[in-house]
Design an enzyme around this catalytic site. Structure first.
Site, PDB file in Angstrom:
ATOM      1  N   SER B  18      29.422 123.479  58.647  1.00 26.92           N
ATOM      2  CA  SER B  18      28.333 122.789  59.317  1.00 26.92           C
ATOM      3  C   SER B  18      28.800 122.501  60.743  1.00 26.92           C
ATOM      4  O   SER B  18      29.499 123.338  61.329  1.00 26.92           O
ATOM      5  CB  SER B  18      28.000 121.524  58.522  1.00 26.92           C
ATOM      6  N   HIS B  45      25.030 125.625  58.152  1.00 24.18           N
ATOM      7  CA  HIS B  45      23.882 124.773  58.460  1.00 24.18           C
ATOM      8  C   HIS B  45      23.481 125.083  59.897  1.00 24.18           C
ATOM      9  O   HIS B  45      24.323 125.092  60.779  1.00 24.18           O
ATOM     10  CB  HIS B  45      24.259 123.295  58.381  1.00 24.18           C
ATOM     11  N   ASP B 138      27.931 118.487  51.813  1.00 26.01           N
ATOM     12  CA  ASP B 138      27.544 119.745  51.192  1.00 26.01           C
ATOM     13  C   ASP B 138      28.793 120.596  50.937  1.00 26.01           C
ATOM     14  O   ASP B 138      29.724 120.595  51.738  1.00 26.01           O
ATOM     15  CB  ASP B 138      26.570 120.488  52.128  1.00 26.01           C
TER      16      ASP B 138
END
Ligand SMILES: C[S@@+](CC[C@H](N)C(=O)[O-])C[C@H]1O[C@@H](n2cnc3c(N)ncnc32)[C@H](O)[C@@H]1O
Lengths: 269, 192
Positions: B18, B45, B138
């Site tokens: 991310s 992401h 995540d």
């Protein structure tokens, strides 16, 4: 966790007992959805889940609704809607009457987006939007035209990126956290359950939209459904798919020409 | 041979990241050799839905064949795949991709957990999962699934991460096989 064999048992039950054929759906997606539901509904065992699916009609409804993915948005992929505005609607506008089919429309955000485009192009009065889905409960939401108010800010931004010039909030009435879209739009929407796996063509259309439904189907079923669309599209009609779906490599691809970078094809036969 | 069955060859590497992970990839990709054995799936992401330029950017950094994963594509060894924005990326038994438009997970679509779990289910012990810099949770659940299936799990050394939270969260919750900086990561991948 649900095992692969258990998925197959459920799919067989769904077909044998209830007539729903999910056997050509993505197993990876089905496994995720069924496992999720299994823990969400706190089943003590697979046998229990199977029993409910086999015997309990109201649970069956929930089951089918939850294993299919119903997520949707208004004006998702604004450039797609911009192309509908600029490249498709002016051509459709030359017809005396416009029939549009949204196949797998879910709760209808896409259908209302389309109705807004038609209104802004001055074509809504001579148009009819057929909204169909496998799940009766999502269609109930299409009929009402009520969506969470909290999403309107983002929808309004997408609407503007799609070439919308009006104040988006003029299309709905806000009330208790809900946005109810104008009756003028819903009046043009015809709702019906339709299963793309088992139901046949029911009319001839000028534009068919089926977005983010085919990704859940295997290659053979995709081909069958594209043939169904081909048979339901008038000559020089348009077919629109989701941003990750394609007509390429399908049995009907030679009947179509892609308009531009968007997933919109024109029938050339 | 005995050794082989205990330590099966990794056929699929997942790299998830991310915030702050792009910089890592820019350093890592040029270090990867051209005849890399496993397939690599990159799940990031991303901020804007429509940024298709990321694939062009990444392809300037690697000699490996790289493409955005498309629906029904077959996962081939030595190829690199980028999860497209705004879809979850799933894997079928026949090693093809399925794109999925279901709810966001951990506020993300694509979500690392979703693809990692799908990979663990299909590739089992032949999977390695790597978690890079990021500012949320995540990936940890997905790495747990890979570990449980007998695969290998690796975190970027949080002290080298722009956003240490994501790899640190995995390290705090799981028994990692390795904690690597970028150069070590490249060495590991090149030797698979
Ligand atoms: C992810 S939604 C897509 C909604 C919308 N078209 C969009 O792109 O935002 C998929 C929809 O397809 C419907 N669907 C799945 N299988 C179907 C079938 N066999 N026949 C008709 N609709 C189906 C689901 O019920 C769900 O509402």
């Amino acid at each position: 966790m649900i095992e692969d064999e258990e998925i197959e048992i459920l799919l067989t039950d769904l077909f044998d007992i209830h007539g729903y054929d999910f056997t050509s759906y993505s197993r990876a997606s089905l496994k995720r959805r069924i496992s999720r539901l299994y823990s969400l509904d706190k089943f003590p065992s697979f046998a229990e889940l199977r029993y409910r699916v086999r015997t309990d009609e109201s649970y069956l409804k929930r089951f089918v609704e939850e294993i299919t993915v119903n997520v949707t948005e208004m004006f998702r992929d604004p450039s797609f809607y911009l192309s509908l505005r600029n490249d498709v609607l002016p051509i459709l506008g030359t017809k005396p009457f416009i029939r549009i089919w949204h196949a797998g429309c879910s709760t209808g955000e896409e259908v209302y987006s389309m109705a807004i485009l038609l209104k802004e192009a001055g074509l809504l009065k001579k148009s009819l939007l057929y909204a169909t889905d496998l799940n009766p409960s999502v269609l109930e939401k299409v009929r009402k035209g009520i969506f969470p108010l909290i999403q309107m800010k983002q929808y309004s931004e997408s609407y503007i990126s799609s070439g919308g010039l009006a104040d988006f909030s003029t299309y709905y009435t806000a009330n208790y956290g809900q946005a109810k879209f104008d009756q003028e739009l819903s009046d043009k929407i015809i709702i019906s359950t339709h299963n793309l796996v088992s139901d046949s063509s029911f009319n001839e259309f000028d534009l068919i939209l089926c977005r983010n439904v085919l990704i859940y189907f295997d290659k053979d079923l995709q081909d069958r459904v594209l043939k169904l669309f081909d048979a339901s599209l008038g000559s020089l009609g348009y077919l629109a798919l989701g941003s990750k779906e394609t007509l390429k490599f399908s049995a009907v691809q030679n009947n179509y020409k892609q308009l531009n970078r968007e997933k919109i094809w024109k029938k050339i036969v | 041979m005995e050794e082989d069955s205990l330590n099966p060859e990794i056929e699929l590497v997942l790299i998830g990241g991310s915030a702050g992970s792009l910089e890592v990839l820019f350093k890592l990709l040029p270090l990867l050799k051209a005849d890399l054995k496993p397939a690599i799936i990159v799940v990031l992401h991303r901020k804007s839905a429509g940024d298709s330029s990321l694939i062009d950017l990444l392809s300037t950094k690697t000699v490996l064949p790289i493409q955005e994963a498309e629906d029904k594509d077959l996962i081939l060894p030595g190829n690199m795949y980028l999860a497209p924005s705004d879809y979850h990326l799933l894997i079928e038994k026949n090693r093809t991709f399925t794109l999925d438009y279901s709810e966001k997970i951990n506020f993300s679509r694509p979500s690392l957990d979703v693809t990692f779990e799908a990979a663990a289910d299909i590739f089992g012990a032949l999977t390695a999962g790597i978690i890079l810099s990021g500012a949320n949770d995540d990936g940890t659940i997905g790495l747990r699934a890979i570990k449980k299936a007998g695969g290998k799990i690796i975190a970027q050394d949080p002290t080298t991460a722009q956003m240490p939270l994501m790899p640190q969260h995995a390290i705090n919750n799981l028994k990692m096989d390795h904690i690597f900086n970028t150069v070590e990561m490249a060495g590991y991948l090149n030797n698979l």
